[in-house]
Design an enzyme around this catalytic site. Sequence first.
Site, short mmCIF file in Angstrom:
data_model
loop_
_atom_site.label_atom_id
_atom_site.label_comp_id
_atom_site.label_asym_id
_atom_site.label_seq_id
_atom_site.Cartn_x
_atom_site.Cartn_y
_atom_site.Cartn_z
N ARG A 1 0.83 -1.22 0.00
CA ARG A 1 0.00 0.00 0.00
C ARG A 1 0.86 1.27 0.00
O ARG A 1 0.54 2.26 0.67
CB ARG A 1 -0.93 0.05 1.22
CG ARG A 1 -1.90 -1.09 1.32
CD ARG A 1 -3.11 -0.90 0.43
NE ARG A 1 -4.14 -1.85 0.76
CZ ARG A 1 -4.25 -3.08 0.25
NH1 ARG A 1 -3.37 -3.51 -0.66
NH2 ARG A 1 -5.22 -3.88 0.61
N SER A 14 -10.21 -1.19 4.51
CA SER A 14 -9.54 -1.62 5.75
C SER A 14 -9.00 -0.40 6.48
O SER A 14 -8.33 0.44 5.89
CB SER A 14 -8.37 -2.54 5.42
OG SER A 14 -8.85 -3.71 4.79
N GLU A 53 -4.27 2.35 7.93
CA GLU A 53 -4.15 2.18 6.48
C GLU A 53 -4.89 3.34 5.78
O GLU A 53 -4.46 3.83 4.75
CB GLU A 53 -4.74 0.84 6.05
CG GLU A 53 -4.50 0.56 4.58
CD GLU A 53 -4.56 -0.92 4.26
OE1 GLU A 53 -3.83 -1.69 4.92
OE2 GLU A 53 -5.34 -1.29 3.37
C1 LIG Z 1 -15.12 -0.71 0.42
C2 LIG Z 1 -13.64 -0.48 0.14
C3 LIG Z 1 -12.84 -1.55 -0.17
C4 LIG Z 1 -11.46 -1.36 -0.44
N1 LIG Z 1 -10.69 -2.44 -0.78
C5 LIG Z 1 -9.41 -2.25 -1.14
C6 LIG Z 1 -8.60 -3.35 -1.58
O1 LIG Z 1 -9.05 -4.48 -1.66
N2 LIG Z 1 -7.33 -3.10 -1.93
C7 LIG Z 1 -6.80 -1.85 -1.87
O2 LIG Z 1 -5.62 -1.68 -2.22
N3 LIG Z 1 -7.52 -0.80 -1.43
C8 LIG Z 1 -8.81 -0.97 -1.08
N4 LIG Z 1 -9.56 0.10 -0.65
C9 LIG Z 1 -8.92 1.41 -0.46
C10 LIG Z 1 -8.94 2.35 -1.69
O3 LIG Z 1 -9.97 2.02 -2.58
C11 LIG Z 1 -7.59 2.30 -2.43
O4 LIG Z 1 -6.53 2.72 -1.60
C12 LIG Z 1 -7.63 3.18 -3.70
O5 LIG Z 1 -6.47 2.89 -4.46
C13 LIG Z 1 -7.69 4.68 -3.40
O6 LIG Z 1 -7.95 5.33 -4.63
P1 LIG Z 1 -8.68 6.74 -4.67
O7 LIG Z 1 -8.78 7.15 -6.07
O8 LIG Z 1 -9.96 6.68 -3.93
O9 LIG Z 1 -7.63 7.64 -3.89
P2 LIG Z 1 -7.89 8.66 -2.68
O10 LIG Z 1 -8.46 7.90 -1.53
O11 LIG Z 1 -8.61 9.84 -3.16
O12 LIG Z 1 -6.37 9.07 -2.34
C14 LIG Z 1 -5.50 8.11 -1.80
C15 LIG Z 1 -4.07 8.56 -2.06
O13 LIG Z 1 -3.83 8.54 -3.46
C16 LIG Z 1 -3.36 9.82 -3.88
N5 LIG Z 1 -3.87 10.06 -5.23
C17 LIG Z 1 -5.12 9.90 -5.70
N6 LIG Z 1 -5.18 10.22 -7.01
C18 LIG Z 1 -3.93 10.60 -7.36
C19 LIG Z 1 -3.34 11.05 -8.57
N7 LIG Z 1 -4.03 11.19 -9.71
N8 LIG Z 1 -2.00 11.35 -8.56
C20 LIG Z 1 -1.27 11.24 -7.44
N9 LIG Z 1 -1.78 10.82 -6.27
C21 LIG Z 1 -3.10 10.49 -6.23
C22 LIG Z 1 -3.88 10.82 -2.87
O14 LIG Z 1 -3.07 11.98 -2.83
C23 LIG Z 1 -3.77 9.99 -1.59
O15 LIG Z 1 -2.42 10.05 -1.17
C24 LIG Z 1 -10.92 -0.07 -0.38
C25 LIG Z 1 -11.76 1.03 -0.07
C26 LIG Z 1 -13.10 0.82 0.17
C27 LIG Z 1 -13.99 2.00 0.46
#
Ligand SMILES: Cc1cc2nc3c(=O)[nH]c(=O)nc-3n(C[C@H](O)[C@H](O)[C@H](O)COP(=O)(O)OP(=O)(O)OC[C@H]3O[C@@H](n4cnc5c(N)ncnc54)[C@H](O)[C@@H]3O)c2cc1C
Length: 314
Positions: free
Chosen positions: A167, A216, A298
Site C-alpha cells: 500500500r 480496511s 491504512e
Molecule cells: C469498500 C472499500 C474496499 C477497499 N478495498 C481495497 C482493496 O481491496 N485493496 C486496496 O488496495 N484498497 C482498497 N480500498 C482502499 C482504496 O480504494 C484504495 O486505496 C484506492 O487505491 C484509493 O484510490 P482513490 O482514487 O480513492 O484515492 P484517494 O483515496 O482519493 O487518495 C489516496 C491517495 O492517493 C493519492 N492520489 C489519488 N489520485 C492521485 C493522482 N491522480 N495522482 C497522485 N496521487 C493520487 C492521494 O493523494 C492519496 O495520497 C478499499 C476502499 C473501500 C472504500
Amino acid sequence: MTRLPQPRGRLTPDRPLSDLTWLRVGGPAEWLFQPADPKDLAEFLAALAPDIPVFPMGVGSNLIVRDGGMRGVVIRLGRGFNDIRIEGNRVIAGAAALDAHVARRAAEAGVDLTFLRTIPGSIGGAVRMNAGCYGAYVADHLIEARAVTRNGECLTLTPQELNFGYRHSDLPEDFVITEATFEGAAGAAEVLIARMEEQLARRDATQPTKDRSAGSTFRNPAGFSSTGRADDVHDLKAWKVIDDAGLRGARRGGAQMSEKHPNFLINTGGASATDLEGLGEEVRKRVFQNSGIALQWEIMRVGEPAPGESLQAD
Ligand SMILES: Cc1cc2nc3c(=O)[nH]c(=O)nc-3n(C[C@H](O)[C@H](O)[C@H](O)COP(=O)(O)OP(=O)(O)OC[C@H]3O[C@@H](n4cnc5c(N)ncnc54)[C@H](O)[C@@H]3O)c2cc1C
C-alpha cells in the site's frame, strides 16, 4: 485571498470535500482545481506559487478529510483524464478512470486485470497506493505511469522509480499521476468476467460493502511475537485483534467499527471526521492495552481539524 493562475479547467474556492469522499466527511478545500487536460494541469502547476500546497485527490476511497478542510489546492481529475485504451495485452488508463471500469474494459478485451474490479478507487489512487487484492497488486502489472510534478514538468515513471511496497509507493505527495500503462495476461473474456463476479460476491459476503467506509482501517500487524522469541513470530489479522479487544460494533457519534467486519470503520450517518478518526484512535489505544499490538492506520487522514475539535476518547 491568494491570487492563483487562471486555468482552462475549473477552479473553485472554499469547495466542500465531503461529497467527494467515500466516508462523506471533511471540510472544504481552500481551492479545488479540476484541470481540463494534462497540459492545463502542467501549466497551472508551473505558474502556481511554490509555497502553496497541492494535494491530488482520487475518489476519496482511502481518505478521512478532517473537518477543518485542506489548505492550498486540492486537484481532482475528471473528464480529460478518464480515457481507457487497449493495445494488445496492454491497457492505458487515465488517472481518473475507475479501477472497476478498467478491469471490466480489460476483461472484455481478454486482458486479465481482474484484481482491480473490487477496488473502489481511481487509477491515480491505485498507482499511488499500490492497490491490490486477491494476491495481485499494481506493482505486478504496471509498465509505466505518467505524472506532472509540482513545478509542472511532465514525467514518465517506471515501477523501479515508484519503488512499490505494501500500500505504498515513493511517488512524492505533490506529483499528480495522469495516466498509467498496465499489462495483463491474456484470458478468455467470459472466464475473466466470471472471476470478477465471484470476487464481488466474496466481498459482499465478508465486508460491509453497502456501508460508507474507506476499506480496511488498519494494516494487518505483521511479524508479531507475543513472547518476544524469534521462533514465535506470526502474522495477525487486524479485524481479529479488534474483535479480541471487544471492539466489534464500537461507536463514537455516527462512527462505528462494523459489526460485519470489525476492521471497517463506517459512517452510519451524521459522523464527523473527528468521530471517525477519534474512534480509530480509541481502537488503537484499547487494542494496545489488550494485546500490546500497535495498529497502524491504512486509511490516510489529511487536512486540518476543525477549531476546538479533539480526537481524545470521551
Ligand atoms: C469498500 C472499500 C474496499 C477497499 N478495498 C481495497 C482493496 O481491496 N485493496 C486496496 O488496495 N484498497 C482498497 N480500498 C482502499 C482504496 O480504494 C484504495 O486505496 C484506492 O487505491 C484509493 O484510490 P482513490 O482514487 O480513492 O484515492 P484517494 O483515496 O482519493 O487518495 C489516496 C491517495 O492517493 C493519492 N492520489 C489519488 N489520485 C492521485 C493522482 N491522480 N495522482 C497522485 N496521487 C493520487 C492521494 O493523494 C492519496 O495520497 C478499499 C476502499 C473501500 C472504500
